[in-house]
Write an enzyme that holds these catalytic residues in place. Sequence first.
Site, PDB file in Angstrom:
ATOM      1  N   THR A 113       1.161 -22.158 -30.233  1.00  0.00           N
ATOM      2  CA  THR A 113       0.829 -21.379 -31.435  1.00  0.00           C
ATOM      3  C   THR A 113       1.913 -21.544 -32.490  1.00  0.00           C
ATOM      4  O   THR A 113       1.618 -21.738 -33.674  1.00  0.00           O
ATOM      5  CB  THR A 113       0.645 -19.891 -31.073  1.00  0.00           C
ATOM      6  OG1 THR A 113      -0.434 -19.779 -30.145  1.00  0.00           O
ATOM      7  CG2 THR A 113       0.356 -19.047 -32.299  1.00  0.00           C
ATOM      8  N   TYR A 114       3.175 -21.472 -32.080  1.00  0.00           N
ATOM      9  CA  TYR A 114       4.280 -21.640 -33.028  1.00  0.00           C
ATOM     10  C   TYR A 114       4.493 -23.105 -33.393  1.00  0.00           C
ATOM     11  O   TYR A 114       4.763 -23.433 -34.546  1.00  0.00           O
ATOM     12  CB  TYR A 114       5.557 -21.014 -32.480  1.00  0.00           C
ATOM     13  CG  TYR A 114       5.550 -19.506 -32.599  1.00  0.00           C
ATOM     14  CD1 TYR A 114       5.734 -18.893 -33.830  1.00  0.00           C
ATOM     15  CD2 TYR A 114       5.341 -18.699 -31.500  1.00  0.00           C
ATOM     16  CE1 TYR A 114       5.710 -17.518 -33.970  1.00  0.00           C
ATOM     17  CE2 TYR A 114       5.322 -17.317 -31.620  1.00  0.00           C
ATOM     18  CZ  TYR A 114       5.501 -16.725 -32.857  1.00  0.00           C
ATOM     19  OH  TYR A 114       5.473 -15.360 -32.990  1.00  0.00           O
ATOM     20  N   ALA A 115       4.385 -24.001 -32.423  1.00  0.00           N
ATOM     21  CA  ALA A 115       4.569 -25.432 -32.698  1.00  0.00           C
ATOM     22  C   ALA A 115       3.583 -25.912 -33.750  1.00  0.00           C
ATOM     23  O   ALA A 115       3.934 -26.723 -34.622  1.00  0.00           O
ATOM     24  CB  ALA A 115       4.414 -26.236 -31.411  1.00  0.00           C
ATOM     25  N   ARG A 116       2.373 -25.397 -33.722  1.00  0.00           N
ATOM     26  CA  ARG A 116       1.352 -25.800 -34.688  1.00  0.00           C
ATOM     27  C   ARG A 116       1.636 -25.269 -36.089  1.00  0.00           C
ATOM     28  O   ARG A 116       0.984 -25.662 -37.049  1.00  0.00           O
ATOM     29  CB  ARG A 116      -0.024 -25.315 -34.224  1.00  0.00           C
ATOM     30  CG  ARG A 116      -0.479 -26.017 -32.972  1.00  0.00           C
ATOM     31  CD  ARG A 116      -1.641 -25.300 -32.323  1.00  0.00           C
ATOM     32  NE  ARG A 116      -1.780 -25.729 -30.950  1.00  0.00           N
ATOM     33  CZ  ARG A 116      -2.881 -26.232 -30.430  1.00  0.00           C
ATOM     34  NH1 ARG A 116      -3.952 -26.373 -31.170  1.00  0.00           N
ATOM     35  NH2 ARG A 116      -2.907 -26.584 -29.175  1.00  0.00           N
ATOM     36  N   THR A 135      19.348 -17.022 -25.035  1.00  0.00           N
ATOM     37  CA  THR A 135      19.440 -17.134 -26.486  1.00  0.00           C
ATOM     38  C   THR A 135      18.464 -18.210 -26.935  1.00  0.00           C
ATOM     39  O   THR A 135      18.461 -19.317 -26.400  1.00  0.00           O
ATOM     40  CB  THR A 135      20.877 -17.472 -26.932  1.00  0.00           C
ATOM     41  OG1 THR A 135      21.733 -16.375 -26.560  1.00  0.00           O
ATOM     42  CG2 THR A 135      20.964 -17.676 -28.434  1.00  0.00           C
ATOM     43  N   GLU A 137      16.684 -20.458 -30.101  1.00  0.00           N
ATOM     44  CA  GLU A 137      16.874 -20.970 -31.458  1.00  0.00           C
ATOM     45  C   GLU A 137      15.520 -21.394 -31.988  1.00  0.00           C
ATOM     46  O   GLU A 137      14.782 -22.124 -31.324  1.00  0.00           O
ATOM     47  CB  GLU A 137      17.837 -22.155 -31.457  1.00  0.00           C
ATOM     48  CG  GLU A 137      18.182 -22.648 -32.856  1.00  0.00           C
ATOM     49  CD  GLU A 137      17.442 -23.911 -33.251  1.00  0.00           C
ATOM     50  OE1 GLU A 137      17.264 -24.135 -34.463  1.00  0.00           O
ATOM     51  OE2 GLU A 137      17.021 -24.662 -32.358  1.00  0.00           O
ATOM     52  N   GLN A 156       7.681 -20.913 -23.163  1.00  0.00           N
ATOM     53  CA  GLN A 156       7.320 -20.912 -21.742  1.00  0.00           C
ATOM     54  C   GLN A 156       8.440 -21.500 -20.896  1.00  0.00           C
ATOM     55  O   GLN A 156       8.976 -22.556 -21.205  1.00  0.00           O
ATOM     56  CB  GLN A 156       6.045 -21.712 -21.501  1.00  0.00           C
ATOM     57  CG  GLN A 156       5.604 -21.625 -20.045  1.00  0.00           C
ATOM     58  CD  GLN A 156       4.287 -22.324 -19.805  1.00  0.00           C
ATOM     59  OE1 GLN A 156       4.237 -23.529 -19.675  1.00  0.00           O
ATOM     60  NE2 GLN A 156       3.226 -21.538 -19.747  1.00  0.00           N
ATOM     61  N   TYR A 170      26.152 -23.078 -11.763  1.00  0.00           N
ATOM     62  CA  TYR A 170      26.715 -22.567 -13.020  1.00  0.00           C
ATOM     63  C   TYR A 170      27.681 -21.417 -12.745  1.00  0.00           C
ATOM     64  O   TYR A 170      28.755 -21.335 -13.324  1.00  0.00           O
ATOM     65  CB  TYR A 170      25.577 -22.120 -13.943  1.00  0.00           C
ATOM     66  CG  TYR A 170      26.027 -21.832 -15.347  1.00  0.00           C
ATOM     67  CD1 TYR A 170      26.180 -22.866 -16.270  1.00  0.00           C
ATOM     68  CD2 TYR A 170      26.297 -20.536 -15.769  1.00  0.00           C
ATOM     69  CE1 TYR A 170      26.586 -22.622 -17.568  1.00  0.00           C
ATOM     70  CE2 TYR A 170      26.716 -20.285 -17.062  1.00  0.00           C
ATOM     71  CZ  TYR A 170      26.853 -21.331 -17.959  1.00  0.00           C
ATOM     72  OH  TYR A 170      27.275 -21.078 -19.244  1.00  0.00           O
TER      73      TYR A 170
END
Length: 188
Positions: A113-116, A135, A137, A156, A170
């Site tokens: 939805t955002y990528a489009r 975090t 970006e 996702q 880590y």
Amino acid sequence: MSIKSDRWIRRMAEEHGMIEPFEPGQVRRVNGKPIVSYGTSSYGYDVRCSDEFKIFTNIESVIVDPKAFDETSFVDKQSDTCIIPPNSFALARTVEYFRIPRNVLTVCLGKSTYARCGIIVNVTPLEPEWEGHVTLEFSNTTPLPARIYANEGIAQMLFFESDEECETSYKDRGGKYQGQRGVTLPQT
């Protein structure tokens, strides 16, 4: 190494606290209104963006330097939405807190939805035994202002489980972003 299914994600979240708060299904409506979905999907988990934002600005005309980051490069905002200026970016964090198992690597991809809309989500992999709020970006690649929504799906997470544990996690390395809460700026 194999990608993990919805059943594995539910088990790890419920038995081991891998994701908190955890949504076992897909939420697509809140109070009868459609939202960008979040929660468990077939082979991943759709995370939500919190309402804490750091919006990049060039008001101070500083140089962006990861070794000497100037916090005046951002304007802080707490809101249900965030407007990202054209060809700029904003930082936020997930609502969810993660505890990644020692034999798991997690990769994050943006939601379609955002990528489009020309909004790209960038997150580095969540390494074995990393924990914290992620975090996020958001890059607005368009020549127009772009809006993102807090407390709705934004990206996702995909979980890859190895058949053996890593030699050094880590946590073992004492990673500088271990246990981060809130939107975390670059650290050296």
